[in-house]
Design an enzyme around this catalytic site. Sequence first.
Site, PDB file in Angstrom:
ATOM      1  N   CYS A   1       0.874  -1.169   0.000  1.00  0.00           N
ATOM      2  CA  CYS A   1       0.000   0.000   0.000  1.00  0.00           C
ATOM      3  C   CYS A   1       0.913   1.222   0.000  1.00  0.00           C
ATOM      4  CB  CYS A   1      -0.900   0.050   1.236  1.00  0.00           C
ATOM      5  SG  CYS A   1      -2.126  -1.264   1.364  1.00  0.00           S
ATOM      6  N   THR A   2       0.369   2.357  -0.392  1.00  0.00           N
ATOM      7  CA  THR A   2       1.139   3.600  -0.373  1.00  0.00           C
ATOM      8  C   THR A   2       0.251   4.714   0.170  1.00  0.00           C
ATOM      9  OG1 THR A   2       2.352   2.885  -2.342  1.00  0.00           O
ATOM     10  CG2 THR A   2       2.519   5.204  -1.741  1.00  0.00           C
TER      11      THR A   2
END
Length: 346
Positions: free
Chosen positions: A21-22
């Site tokens: 995820c970012t």
Amino acid sequence: MKKKLLLTVGLLFMGELSMACTRVVYLGDEQNVMTARSMDWKVDVCSNIWVLPNNVSRDGSAGKNSIKWTSKYGSVVTTGYDISTTDGMNEKGLAANLLWLVESEYPNIEKNKKPTLSISLWAQYILDNYSTVDEAVKALEKEPFIVVSDAVPGESRLTTLHLSISDASGDSAIIEYVKGKQVIHHNRKYQVMTNSPLFEKQLALDEYWKQIGGTTMLPGTNRAADRFARASFYINTIPKKATSEHSLASVFSVIRNVSVPFGLNTEEEPNISSTRWRTVVDHKRKLYFFESAVSPNTFWIDLKDINFSGTQTLKLDLGKDQSNIYAGKANSHLKATTAFKFLGID
């Protein structure tokens, strides 16, 4: 130092797990502060959007010693498996995002007598109780609780996460559990967070890529360290003085750039996580944007048009793989329903 950083990059490339995820914070002018995140997972994470009112009594769902509180603020959140808040913004413009961090080690509850909080409520506790990052950090530094984790739904491995928070001023903080101890990184410049390694090492990797320069070369894989480098470069090179609409377009461009193609699969890594959905929080306008990888439209919830003191719990059903189609402002599609139950840990 360069040799050590290169070695770290290499080890991450060889050994990082497939969860991804970012999260990135955009610091524009006074009218434009936004937080974007991607949710990457190998299967449907069964997410829906919920409106949770204020003045609701909750407990930490983590045994007899669970912390108890009454929510000061209402919030709009996106769930994971409808048992956990993974992402959201409260009525004061504070955002919270949970991302995977395999290195997380939570306290031993048998040796620690502090009140307990299920990891499913970690982000929700922040949204319920605080209006700014600074207020939240000052409270968390006193360690009012310890986080208790449990297995990922349908799997045997432990849920290991770290938490980011950001607010309308552009302030930012990252909270991790390292060797059983809470570690807080608090600074406006901490705009980007991905997955492994621990945030302290992510900052070191970022310094390495700054020496090279983003216009010379940027790493292009879906690995956490590479996504961190790309997000860090792009979020600080998009225009800072722009209309809200153009700023939003730029921020969405950045979070899409660090997303993982839907359905990506290789023989070497058959369980790579795809980007399932993306959100952008517009802190100033109090708009919560949502974009599914399998739906053609971006839509949003306007928190200014929600009476968090007088409303019931509301739900926007996103459907399987978040494939239900909405467009534009979606407040009218919210339906009153019984609140989901947070994952309880005995």
